[in-house]
Design a protein around this motif. Structure first.
Motif, PDB file in Angstrom:
ATOM      1  N   ARG A 283       1.391   6.022  13.224  1.00 14.30           N
ATOM      2  CA  ARG A 283       0.595   4.897  12.736  1.00 14.30           C
ATOM      3  C   ARG A 283       1.857   5.031  11.200  1.00 14.30           C
ATOM      4  NH1 ARG A 283       1.088   4.870   7.298  1.00 14.30           N
ATOM      5  NH2 ARG A 283       1.771   7.584   8.130  1.00 14.30           N
ATOM      6  N   LYS A 284       2.159   3.593  10.511  1.00 14.42           N
ATOM      7  CA  LYS A 284       2.829   3.699   9.757  1.00 14.42           C
ATOM      8  C   LYS A 284       2.640   2.451   8.784  1.00 14.42           C
ATOM      9  CE  LYS A 284       6.856   1.070  13.198  1.00 14.42           C
ATOM     10  NZ  LYS A 284       7.921   1.826  13.377  1.00 14.42           N
ATOM     11  N   SER A 285       3.588   2.041   8.210  1.00 16.68           N
ATOM     12  CA  SER A 285       3.534   0.951   7.129  1.00 16.68           C
ATOM     13  C   SER A 285       4.271  -0.112   8.119  1.00 16.68           C
ATOM     14  CB  SER A 285       2.868   1.021   5.549  1.00 16.68           C
ATOM     15  OG  SER A 285       2.495   2.450   5.459  1.00 16.68           O
ATOM     16  N   ARG A 287       5.399  -3.960   6.956  1.00 11.94           N
ATOM     17  CA  ARG A 287       5.202  -5.159   6.243  1.00 11.94           C
ATOM     18  C   ARG A 287       6.309  -6.580   6.692  1.00 11.94           C
ATOM     19  NH1 ARG A 287       6.588  -0.704   4.310  1.00 11.94           N
ATOM     20  NH2 ARG A 287       5.691   0.351   2.198  1.00 11.94           N
ATOM     21  N   SER A 380       4.141  -6.141  -4.531  1.00 10.37           N
ATOM     22  CA  SER A 380       3.927  -4.791  -4.362  1.00 10.37           C
ATOM     23  C   SER A 380       4.620  -3.986  -3.143  1.00 10.37           C
ATOM     24  CB  SER A 380       2.430  -4.341  -4.356  1.00 10.37           C
ATOM     25  OG  SER A 380       1.702  -4.624  -5.690  1.00 10.37           O
ATOM     26  N   TYR A 420      -8.365   4.292   3.333  1.00 14.78           N
ATOM     27  CA  TYR A 420      -7.103   3.617   3.397  1.00 14.78           C
ATOM     28  C   TYR A 420      -6.849   4.331   4.952  1.00 14.78           C
ATOM     29  CZ  TYR A 420      -5.557   1.254  -0.593  1.00 14.78           C
ATOM     30  OH  TYR A 420      -5.644   0.677  -1.546  1.00 14.78           O
ATOM     31  N   TYR A 424      -5.815   2.878   8.318  1.00 11.75           N
ATOM     32  CA  TYR A 424      -4.231   2.880   9.211  1.00 11.75           C
ATOM     33  C   TYR A 424      -4.482   3.040  10.622  1.00 11.75           C
ATOM     34  CZ  TYR A 424      -0.186   2.401   4.901  1.00 11.75           C
ATOM     35  OH  TYR A 424       0.501   2.496   4.053  1.00 11.75           O
ATOM     36  N   ALA A 436      -0.388   0.038   3.545  1.00  7.25           N
ATOM     37  CA  ALA A 436      -2.081  -0.427   1.703  1.00  7.25           C
ATOM     38  C   ALA A 436      -0.962  -0.913   0.565  1.00  7.25           C
ATOM     39  CB  ALA A 436      -2.096   1.850   1.713  1.00  7.25           C
ATOM     40  N   ILE A 437      -1.870  -0.841  -0.137  1.00  4.47           N
ATOM     41  CA  ILE A 437      -1.007  -0.886  -1.239  1.00  4.47           C
ATOM     42  C   ILE A 437      -1.458  -0.329  -2.833  1.00  4.47           C
ATOM     43  CG2 ILE A 437      -0.675  -3.376  -3.370  1.00  4.47           C
ATOM     44  CD1 ILE A 437      -1.250  -5.254  -1.114  1.00  4.47           C
TER      45      ILE A 437
HETATM   46  C1  LIG Z   1      -2.279   5.195  -2.164  1.00  4.57           C
HETATM   47  C2  LIG Z   1      -0.918   4.286  -1.512  1.00  4.57           C
HETATM   48  C3  LIG Z   1      -0.576   3.044  -1.942  1.00  4.57           C
HETATM   49  C4  LIG Z   1       0.907   2.643  -1.833  1.00  4.57           C
HETATM   50  N1  LIG Z   1       0.929   2.015  -2.302  1.00  4.57           N
HETATM   51  C5  LIG Z   1       1.976   0.789  -1.507  1.00  4.57           C
HETATM   52  C6  LIG Z   1       2.390  -0.439  -2.267  1.00  4.57           C
HETATM   53  O1  LIG Z   1       2.275  -0.434  -3.734  1.00  4.57           O
HETATM   54  N2  LIG Z   1       3.808  -0.707  -1.128  1.00  4.57           N
HETATM   55  C7  LIG Z   1       3.979  -1.000  -0.165  1.00  4.57           C
HETATM   56  O2  LIG Z   1       4.825  -1.332   0.477  1.00  4.57           O
HETATM   57  N3  LIG Z   1       3.714   0.328   0.464  1.00  4.57           N
HETATM   58  C8  LIG Z   1       2.492   0.370  -0.328  1.00  4.57           C
HETATM   59  N4  LIG Z   1       1.820   1.753   0.791  1.00  4.57           N
HETATM   60  C9  LIG Z   1       2.511   2.315   1.697  1.00  4.57           C
HETATM   61  C10 LIG Z   1       3.773   3.557   1.660  1.00  4.57           C
HETATM   62  O3  LIG Z   1       4.616   3.105   0.794  1.00  4.57           O
HETATM   63  C11 LIG Z   1       4.447   4.269   2.705  1.00  4.57           C
HETATM   64  O4  LIG Z   1       2.786   5.423   3.234  1.00  4.57           O
HETATM   65  C12 LIG Z   1       4.549   5.211   2.809  1.00  4.57           C
HETATM   66  O5  LIG Z   1       6.041   5.046   2.189  1.00  4.57           O
HETATM   67  C13 LIG Z   1       5.029   6.665   3.841  1.00  4.57           C
HETATM   68  O6  LIG Z   1       5.416   5.289   5.066  1.00  4.57           O
HETATM   69  P1  LIG Z   1       4.541   5.367   6.393  1.00  4.57           P
HETATM   70  O7  LIG Z   1       3.441   4.674   5.454  1.00  4.57           O
HETATM   71  O8  LIG Z   1       4.956   4.086   7.177  1.00  4.57           O
HETATM   72  O9  LIG Z   1       3.854   6.881   7.033  1.00  4.57           O
HETATM   73  C14 LIG Z   1       1.003   2.673  -0.132  1.00  4.57           C
HETATM   74  C15 LIG Z   1       0.459   4.142   0.421  1.00  4.57           C
HETATM   75  C16 LIG Z   1      -1.031   4.543   0.097  1.00  4.57           C
HETATM   76  C17 LIG Z   1      -1.516   5.732   0.682  1.00  4.57           C
END
Ligand SMILES: Cc1cc2nc3c(=O)[nH]c(=O)nc-3n(C[C@H](O)[C@H](O)[C@H](O)COP(=O)(O)O)c2cc1C
Length: 469
Positions: A283-285, A287, A380, A420, A424, A436-437
């Motif tokens: 799992r990772k964010s 973009r 964001s 969230y 994910y 997530a944002i």
């Molecule tokens: C509550 C929450 C708010 C977040 N807000 C943002 C955001 O506004 N912009 C963004 O690019 N990523 C956002 N993220 C993603 C985080 O940046 C990301 O989860 C974190 O850097 C860890 O990386 P990973 O998700 O790849 O493990 C958010 C994540 C969470 C859980």
């Protein structure tokens, strides 16, 4: 200083005298009978339960009636009353009450010291004035007490303390208020945590480095939405039962027209899906997106696995439901709105997800407001292009606050976090790109969805798109 704080029992204490040497004291959580009391002690307790008196006056009454030897027992009882938060401290001015400090937590202590005439004092940025019934009340998340103001004098002193002042300069500014009363009030504010000593050279302006990093609203929310630093009702109190009908467990569709979504074969998925640890570890964010956008089938599967209603449970008090993510009280106040920019076989536009019928209710095509929601999401996340799908998570606040007192909003934010993570994990299991944002514009969303800000608006945002392989 000739004046002193007036001690009396708080309004939650009631006193009964079943015999000349006995007193029954009832508080919210305890009933105590004091036996074998001397007349002086009975007199002191009688005063505490009525108009009150200064500590010196109370001890004088005890000593005069019983002799000096009774004082040890008087001070013992007084310390017990204070420890049990039964004592409030008043200031009178020209024969009228001016301010009363009452405990709001078991950690309350009131040990006023003397003020330094050279020092400048200012109201802490955490102090605030609000109305409680018909009284103006000063509160602060730093304090274990609250100060009820009677008349204009306390409010006038507090207003002048927005800027740092010495006791002398405050007295010069407020000549209508006797110096003794101002001094007592400053001592009360300082000892109860409403006032700080202003030191121009101090980088943290009289606060600690830790405190300086708290926003006023965050600390207030923290202190009031957890147990401990307040005396407010807390938990599932159902305060509106019989007064306001609870909102339905599932938000009724406004148009009746819905777009059916694809339903995955869950039994097959249970057999063939990626193993849990693989999903969790990967799992990772993400973009960035593949060129071919997410499909209607993927969107349907994602929402089905994440947020559908699995079961509606009827209750006499409040209907609840079961879904794939946990939710405080099984109340499920969160609604998902789907802002589509690019999704195969689904027209760009703004939709509401119906979790019971598993369908999308079209709200409108792309508008200026829905475009602005995308713009905020882009800002964001640092994306260069408009994302494919933006989910806005909104809350029907009154679903939770109908049941919970003090902790409704706090619970809701936890529920957003839970949703969230579920989003994910499902997106990862489906080889999609989730992110997530952390911030969004709730006024803008309420406008886009034509909702009443106070009834339902956004509390979270989440992006989804096709993943580059
Ligand atoms: C509550 C929450 C708010 C977040 N807000 C943002 C955001 O506004 N912009 C963004 O690019 N990523 C956002 N993220 C993603 C985080 O940046 C990301 O989860 C974190 O850097 C860890 O990386 P990973 O998700 O790849 O493990 C958010 C994540 C969470 C859980």
């Amino acid at each position: 200083m000739t004046q002193a704080y007036v001690l009396s029992f708080t309004k939650d204490v009631s006193v009964d005298f079943p015999a000349p040497d006995q007193v029954v004291i009832q508080t919210l959580d305890r009933r105590s009978t004091l036996k074998g009391l001397t007349p002086g002690l009975v007199r002191a307790i009688t005063i505490l339960s009525s108009q009150g008196a200064s500590e010196d006056e109370l001890s004088r009454q005890v000593a005069e009636t019983d002799g000096e030897s009774a004082l040890a027992r008087f001070y013992y009882y007084l310390s017990i009353f204070s420890k049990r938060c039964m004592i409030r401290y008043g200031i009178s001015c020209n024969g009228k009450p001016m301010a009363t400090l009452s405990p709001i937590s078991a950690h309350f202590q009131f040990n006023p010291g003397s003020l330094d005439p050279e020092s400048k004092y200012t109201l802490s940025r955490f102090s605030y004035l609000h109305r409680e019934n018909e009284d103006p009340v000063l509160e602060s998340p730093l304090s274990h007490g609250k100060i009820t103001l009677h008349g204009w004098m306390g409010a006038a002193i507090a207003a002048e303390l927005a800027g740092a002042k010495t006791l002398g300069s405050l007295c010069d500014l407020l000549k209508e208020i006797p110096r003794d009363a101002i001094e007592l009030f400053l001592g009360m504010l300082l000892a109860a945590g409403f006032l700080i000593e202003a030191k121009p050279e101090d980088p943290y302006h009289g606060e600690t480095r830790t405190l300086a990093q708290w926003d006023f609203h965050d600390l207030l929310f923290h202190a009031r939405s957890r147990l401990g630093r307040h005396a407010n009702r807390f938990g599932g109190t159902y305060r509106f039962i019989g007064k306001i009908d609870p909102l339905p467990a599932v938000k009724p569709a406004s148009s009746g027209q819905t777009l059916d979504l694809y339903k995955p074969d869950m039994e097959k998925l249970e057999q063939e899906d990626y193993p849990f640890t693989l999903v969790l570890e990967h799992r990772k964010s993400i973009r960035e997106y593949a060129e071919r956008p997410i499909t209607d089938r993927q969107l349907g599967e994602f929402l089905y696995r994440t947020a559908r209603v699995k079961e509606l449970i009827k209750h006499d008090v409040q209907d609840v439901s079961r879904r794939s993510y946990p939710g405080g009280g099984a109340i499920y106040e969160l609604e998902i709105y789907v802002n589509v920019n690019a999704c195969e076989s689904i027209s760009p536009g703004f939709y509401h997800y119906c979790p019971k019928n598993h369908g999308l209710e079209p709200l409108c095509g792309p508008t200026e407001a829905t475009a602005a929601l995308f713009k905020d999401a882009v800002r964001s996340t640092g994306l260069e292009l408009t994302p494919q799908v933006l989910f806005t998570i909104a809350s029907r606040f009154q679903r939770l606050s109908w049941k919970y007192e003090s902790m409704a909003y706090n619970t809701m934010l936890k529920n957003v976090g839970v949703l969230y993570q579920t989003m994910y994990l499902v997106a990862t299991a489906m080889d999609l790109a989730p992110c997530a944002i952390g911030g969004g514009n709730s006024d803008l969303f309420a406008e886009a969805a034509a909702l009443d800000y106070y009834a339902e608006t956004s509390v979270g945002e989440f992006l989804l798109g096709s993943k580059r392989m």
